[in-house]
Design a protein around this motif. Structure first.
Motif, mmCIF file in Angstrom:
data_model
loop_
_atom_site.group_PDB
_atom_site.id
_atom_site.type_symbol
_atom_site.label_atom_id
_atom_site.label_comp_id
_atom_site.label_asym_id
_atom_site.label_seq_id
_atom_site.Cartn_x
_atom_site.Cartn_y
_atom_site.Cartn_z
ATOM 1 N N THR A 73 28.436 26.678 32.062
ATOM 2 C CA THR A 73 27.638 27.872 32.190
ATOM 3 C C THR A 73 28.477 29.142 32.572
ATOM 4 O OG1 THR A 73 25.517 26.832 32.779
ATOM 5 C CG2 THR A 73 25.660 29.376 33.083
ATOM 6 N N PHE A 74 28.556 30.230 31.546
ATOM 7 C CA PHE A 74 29.256 31.335 31.887
ATOM 8 C C PHE A 74 28.654 32.354 31.138
ATOM 9 C CE2 PHE A 74 31.129 28.673 28.600
ATOM 10 C CZ PHE A 74 31.182 29.494 27.520
ATOM 11 N N ASP A 75 29.176 33.779 31.456
ATOM 12 C CA ASP A 75 28.664 34.941 30.789
ATOM 13 C C ASP A 75 29.884 35.329 29.793
ATOM 14 O OD1 ASP A 75 26.759 35.161 32.503
ATOM 15 O OD2 ASP A 75 27.753 36.727 33.803
ATOM 16 N N VAL A 76 29.353 35.775 28.513
ATOM 17 C CA VAL A 76 30.312 36.313 27.433
ATOM 18 C C VAL A 76 30.563 38.028 27.528
ATOM 19 C CG1 VAL A 76 30.830 36.179 25.014
ATOM 20 C CG2 VAL A 76 29.598 34.413 26.164
ATOM 21 N N LEU A 77 31.506 38.575 27.628
ATOM 22 C CA LEU A 77 31.765 39.804 27.570
ATOM 23 C C LEU A 77 32.713 40.175 26.490
ATOM 24 C CD1 LEU A 77 30.925 39.041 30.695
ATOM 25 C CD2 LEU A 77 32.095 41.428 31.105
ATOM 26 N N ILE A 78 32.419 41.340 25.963
ATOM 27 C CA ILE A 78 33.498 42.084 24.784
ATOM 28 C C ILE A 78 33.658 43.232 25.323
ATOM 29 C CG2 ILE A 78 33.638 42.516 22.507
ATOM 30 C CD1 ILE A 78 31.923 40.226 21.583
ATOM 31 N N ASN A 79 34.870 43.474 25.594
ATOM 32 C CA ASN A 79 35.628 44.822 26.056
ATOM 33 C C ASN A 79 34.786 45.334 27.289
ATOM 34 O OD1 ASN A 79 37.427 44.895 24.095
ATOM 35 N ND2 ASN A 79 36.165 46.197 22.612
ATOM 36 N N GLY A 80 34.412 44.373 28.174
ATOM 37 C CA GLY A 80 33.717 44.514 29.295
ATOM 38 C C GLY A 80 32.380 44.848 29.318
ATOM 39 N N GLU A 81 31.796 44.667 28.381
ATOM 40 C CA GLU A 81 30.082 44.801 27.913
ATOM 41 C C GLU A 81 29.601 43.330 27.854
ATOM 42 O OE1 GLU A 81 28.876 47.694 25.364
ATOM 43 O OE2 GLU A 81 30.235 49.147 25.645
ATOM 44 N N VAL A 82 28.501 43.122 28.476
ATOM 45 C CA VAL A 82 27.773 41.848 28.322
ATOM 46 C C VAL A 82 27.424 41.682 26.744
ATOM 47 C CG1 VAL A 82 25.806 40.639 29.092
ATOM 48 C CG2 VAL A 82 27.142 41.719 30.743
ATOM 49 N N PHE A 83 27.795 40.463 26.301
ATOM 50 C CA PHE A 83 27.599 40.045 24.996
ATOM 51 C C PHE A 83 26.475 39.080 25.123
ATOM 52 C CE2 PHE A 83 28.249 37.829 21.189
ATOM 53 C CZ PHE A 83 28.277 38.683 20.008
ATOM 54 N N TYR A 84 26.524 38.167 25.954
ATOM 55 C CA TYR A 84 25.473 37.221 26.158
ATOM 56 C C TYR A 84 25.843 36.696 27.776
ATOM 57 C CZ TYR A 84 22.113 33.450 25.285
ATOM 58 O OH TYR A 84 20.937 32.615 25.309
ATOM 59 N N LYS A 85 24.643 36.577 28.387
ATOM 60 C CA LYS A 85 24.490 36.228 29.736
ATOM 61 C C LYS A 85 24.053 34.879 30.356
ATOM 62 C CE LYS A 85 23.504 38.304 34.305
ATOM 63 N NZ LYS A 85 24.994 38.634 34.785
ATOM 64 N N ALA A 121 24.425 40.831 15.091
ATOM 65 C CA ALA A 121 24.611 41.196 13.539
ATOM 66 C C ALA A 121 25.314 42.658 13.622
ATOM 67 C CB ALA A 121 23.640 41.293 13.150
ATOM 68 N N SER A 122 25.364 43.347 14.510
ATOM 69 C CA SER A 122 25.996 44.892 14.544
ATOM 70 C C SER A 122 26.278 45.203 15.825
ATOM 71 C CB SER A 122 25.033 45.837 14.010
ATOM 72 O OG SER A 122 25.440 47.188 13.898
ATOM 73 N N TRP A 123 27.712 45.015 16.171
ATOM 74 C CA TRP A 123 28.332 45.262 17.479
ATOM 75 C C TRP A 123 29.523 46.253 17.334
ATOM 76 C CZ3 TRP A 123 26.603 43.543 22.171
ATOM 77 C CH2 TRP A 123 27.491 43.848 23.292
ATOM 78 N N PRO A 124 29.466 47.489 17.891
ATOM 79 C CA PRO A 124 30.454 48.529 17.700
ATOM 80 C C PRO A 124 31.638 48.055 18.480
ATOM 81 C CG PRO A 124 28.856 49.160 19.360
ATOM 82 C CD PRO A 124 28.257 48.030 18.819
ATOM 83 N N LEU A 125 32.791 48.221 17.679
ATOM 84 C CA LEU A 125 34.178 47.881 18.125
ATOM 85 C C LEU A 125 35.175 48.937 17.782
ATOM 86 C CD1 LEU A 125 34.295 44.030 17.566
ATOM 87 C CD2 LEU A 125 34.050 45.106 19.780
ATOM 88 N N LEU A 126 36.146 48.981 18.787
ATOM 89 C CA LEU A 126 37.257 50.061 18.378
ATOM 90 C C LEU A 126 38.418 49.546 18.953
ATOM 91 C CD1 LEU A 126 38.696 52.622 17.551
ATOM 92 C CD2 LEU A 126 37.590 53.702 19.608
ATOM 93 N N GLY A 127 39.630 49.583 18.477
ATOM 94 C CA GLY A 127 40.927 49.310 18.868
ATOM 95 C C GLY A 127 41.079 47.773 19.324
ATOM 96 N N LEU A 128 41.971 47.538 20.176
ATOM 97 C CA LEU A 128 42.141 46.052 20.561
ATOM 98 C C LEU A 128 40.812 45.497 21.217
ATOM 99 C CD1 LEU A 128 45.880 46.083 21.862
ATOM 100 C CD2 LEU A 128 44.982 44.897 19.770
ATOM 101 N N THR A 129 40.392 44.244 20.892
ATOM 102 C CA THR A 129 39.251 43.638 21.539
ATOM 103 C C THR A 129 39.686 42.576 22.461
ATOM 104 O OG1 THR A 129 37.923 44.248 19.458
ATOM 105 C CG2 THR A 129 37.074 42.444 20.754
ATOM 106 N N THR A 130 38.747 42.358 23.550
ATOM 107 C CA THR A 130 39.128 41.434 24.424
ATOM 108 C C THR A 130 37.558 40.583 24.674
ATOM 109 O OG1 THR A 130 40.685 42.539 25.652
ATOM 110 C CG2 THR A 130 39.842 40.843 26.818
ATOM 111 N N ILE A 131 37.811 39.331 24.537
ATOM 112 C CA ILE A 131 36.633 38.586 24.860
ATOM 113 C C ILE A 131 36.877 37.951 26.271
ATOM 114 C CG2 ILE A 131 35.415 36.490 24.171
ATOM 115 C CD1 ILE A 131 36.292 37.087 21.311
ATOM 116 N N THR A 132 35.918 38.076 27.149
ATOM 117 C CA THR A 132 36.078 37.309 28.562
ATOM 118 C C THR A 132 34.953 36.593 28.756
ATOM 119 O OG1 THR A 132 37.071 39.664 29.221
ATOM 120 C CG2 THR A 132 36.430 38.126 31.071
#
Length: 505
Positions: free
Chosen positions: A292-304, A318-329
Motif C-alpha cells: 500500500t502506498f500513495d502515488v504522487l506526480i510532481n508532488g501532487e497526489v495522483f492516487y491515495k 485521462a487529462s493530467w497537466p504536466l510541464l518540464g521534468l516529471t517525477t513519480i513518487t
C-alpha cells in the motif's frame, strides 16, 4: 493546453534491427515505396500503391537494412499543400497509427528534411529525425485516433522549415479494442505517444506478439533497485491490455523509503497528458502479497492509498497537466509490509482535434475528384483542413465543421465530367472551372442556395441548361459560353434580376 500551431511531439527512435523479432499483428503494415510484399522474419509488409497516388519512390542501398526501411516514398512537388495516404477503417473504431522514417541520404543530402504530419484534419506533429539519424537510428511517431468515416488519412506537408522533399519509410495502422484508452473522447481528442516504458528492464524493445497491438515498450532503468516478478498477471484484467511481459520486472525500494522515479527522461512542453501507471506485487501469492502506498506526480497526489496485489493494478488520468521534468513518487503506507513497486507506464499527449470538413462536403468533393480526369496532387485527405493545407483550388469556412465556399481550378486541364454530387456543396458561393476539357452535362444545382458565381465557359459540356439554375436566390453570374450545349435559355433565367448570363448562340 498547447495550441496545435506550435505543438511539437517528441520523436521516438529504435535501432535499425529492432523490428526483426516481430510477427505480423492484425492491421495494415505498409512498406512505403515498395512495389511488392516483403516478408522479413515472419513479418509481411505490403506495398503502398493502393493507398496513395502521388510521390516518387527510392531505395536505400545500405547492407543488412530491414526491408521496411530499405524503400521510401518522397514528395518533391512543392505546389501540393499535402501528400496523403488513405486507408480503409471501421467507422467508430479507434486505431493506433505509427509512421516510421529512415532518411538514408536518398536525395544525396546529409541531413533529413523537417516537415509536418497531419492526421485527418489536424496537424499532429513535426517530423524532425535529424538527431536519431545522426545516431544511425530510425525514428517513429505514434498517435491514437478515432475513425469518423470509412477511411482514415495520414498526410505529410511542407512547412516554413522544409528545405527538401518530405519522405516516409513505413506506415502502420492497428485497430484497438474498445476498452483501450476508453476514457478519452476520440471525437474531440487524439493521443500522441510521448513515452511507453517497462521499468527495471534493459533489454530490446518489446512489441508484437507480446503486445497484441504492436505498441512499443522501451526499456527503462535508473538508480533504484530492480525486482523480477514471481507471479503471473493476466493483462486482460487491465483496460489498456498491456502485455504480460511488462510485469516481469519493476523498480522497488525498502518499506520505509519513498520510491522516486524521474520519468519520462526528457522535459515536457506544457500540455494535458494521458497518464497510465502499472503495478504488480512481485512475490509469490499469499495473504501478505500486497503493498500500500500513495502515488504522487510532481508532488501532487495522483492516487491515495493504492493497494497493489499479485493480481496487478493500473491507475490513470485521462487529462493530467504536466510541464518540464516529471517525477513519480511512491510513498509507502506505515503499515505496508514491503516497499512500493512500479512496473510500467504510458504517457500520451492529449491533442485537441482541429475540426474536419462537413461530411456532405467531403462526399461532394470526393465525387468531383473521382469524376474529373486530372486533379491536383493534394486532392486527398480532408478537403479543407488543416487551415493552410486545404485542397488546391478550395477556399473554406473557419467553422469546426468547415464548409467549402469556393472552388477555382481555372485552366487546370481537368477532364471527365462534373459529378451530380456537386449538389452536396450547399455552402459554396463560387465555382470557377473555365478553360478545361470537361465533358458531360451541367448537373442539377438547385440545392446550392449560396451560389453567386458559376463559371463553366470554354469547356466541352453538352445537353441543356438546367432550369434549377434559375431558382438560385443569390446567383449573380452564369458564364457557360463556348461549350457544346443546347443554348435554349430556361424561362426563369430570362431577365432574372441582377444576373449576368453569358451563353453561346
Amino acid at each position: 493546453m498547447v495550441r496545435l500551431s506550435v505543438l511539437t511531439i517528441f520523436l521516438l527512435g529504435f535501432p535499425l534491427h529492432i523490428l526483426a523479432s516481430l510477427s505480423p499483428p492484425q492491421g495494415f503494415l505498409i512498406n512505403c515505396g515498395s512495389t511488392e510484399e516483403k516478408t522479413y522474419n515472419d513479418v509481411t509488409w505490403i506495398p503502398d500503391g493502393d493507398y496513395i497516388n502521388v510521390g516518387n519512390v527510392s531505395t536505400i542501398k545500405f547492407p543488412d537494412l530491414m526491408p521496411m526501411l530499405a524503400t521510401l516514398r518522397y514528395f518533391p512537388d512543392m505546389s501540393a499543400r499535402k501528400y496523403c495516404y488513405m486507408v480503409p477503417v471501421t467507422k467508430g473504431a479507434n486505431y493506433l497509427v505509427r509512421t516510421t522514417y529512415y532518411y538514408g541520404g536518398f536525395d544525396a543530402g546529409d541531413v533529413p528534411p523537417v516537415f509536418d504530419q497531419i492526421i485527418e484534419g489536424t496537424k499532429w506533429s513535426l517530423v524532425d529525425t535529424r538527431e536519431n539519424y545522426a545516431k544511425d537510428m530510425a525514428s517513429y511517431y505514434e498517435v491514437i485516433v478515432g475513425a469518423t468515416g470509412r477511411t482514415l488519412s495520414v498526410c505529410l506537408a511542407r512547412n516554413e522549415n522544409t528545405t527538401s522533399s518530405p519522405f516516409i519509410s513505413a506506415f502502420e495502422l492497428m485497430r484497438l479494442e474498445d476498452s483501450v484508452y476508453n476514457a478519452t473522447d476520440f471525437s474531440m481528442y487524439a493521443l500522441s505517444t510521448i513515452a511507453r516504458h517497462r521499468f527495471g528492464y534493459d533489454g530490446p524493445m518489446v512489441g508484437y506478439p507480446d503486445d497484441q497491438f504492436n505498441r512499443y515498450w522501451e526499456a527503462y532503468t535508473d538508480k533504484n533497485s530492480v525486482t523480477t516478478n514471481k507471479s503471473n498477471t493476466t493483462s486482460v484484467e487491465f483496460w489498456n491490455l498491456p502485455p504480460d511481459a511488462v510485469f516481469s520486472t519493476g523498480l522497488t525500494t525498502s518499506r520505509v523509503d519513498n520510491l522516486t522515479v524521474q520519468w519520462p527522461p526528457m522535459p515536457l512542453p506544457p500540455a494535458d497528458y494521458y497518464v497510465a501507471l502499472y503495478f504488480q506485487d512481485d512475490r509469490s501469492p499469499s495473504l501478505f502479497s500486497w503493498r500500500t502506498f500513495d502515488v504522487l506526480i510532481n508532488g501532487e497526489v495522483f492516487y491515495k492509498g493504492l493497494n497493489v496485489s499479485t493480481g496487478g493494478t493500473m491507475v490513470y488520468s485521462a487529462s493530467w497537466p504536466l510541464l518540464g521534468l516529471t517525477t513519480i513518487t511512491l510513498v509507502p503506507d506505515v503499515n505496508s509490509p514491503i516497499g512500493p513497486i512500479i512496473n510500467a507506464a504510458e504517457l500520451l499527449m492529449v491533442v485537441p482535434l482541429g475540426g474536419r470538413t462537413h461530411p456532405r462536403d467531403v462526399i461532394g468533393m470526393m465525387a468531383l475528384a473521382k469524376e474529373f480526369g486530372k486533379t491536383p496532387p493534394d486532392w486527398s485527405g480532408d478537403p479543407c483542413l488543416p487551415a493552410g493545407n486545404s485542397w488546391t483550388g478550395l477556399s473554406c469556412s473557419e467553422d469546426n465543421l468547415a464548409r467549402v465556399i469556393s472552388l477555382n481550378l481555372t485552366n487546370y486541364g481537368l477532364g471527365g465530367s462534373i459529378s451530380e454530387n456537386i449538389a452536396n456543396l450547399t455552402g459554396i458561393k463560387s465555382i470557377w472551372l473555365p478553360g478545361n476539357q470537361i465533358t458531360g452535362t451541367i448537373p442539377e444545382m438547385g440545392t446550392l442556395r449560396q451560389l453567386a458565381f458559376l463559371h463553366l465557359e470554354n469547356n466541352q459540356l453538352t445537353g441543356s441548361i438546367p432550369q434549377s439554375l434559375g431558382t438560385l436566390p443569390k446567383i449573380q453570374e452564369i458564364f457557360i459560353e463556348n461549350n457544346n450545349l443546347d443554348y435554349t435559355i430556361p424561362d426563369n433565367l430570362k431577365n432574372k434580376t441582377g444576373l449576368v448570363l453569358q451563353v453561346s448562340p
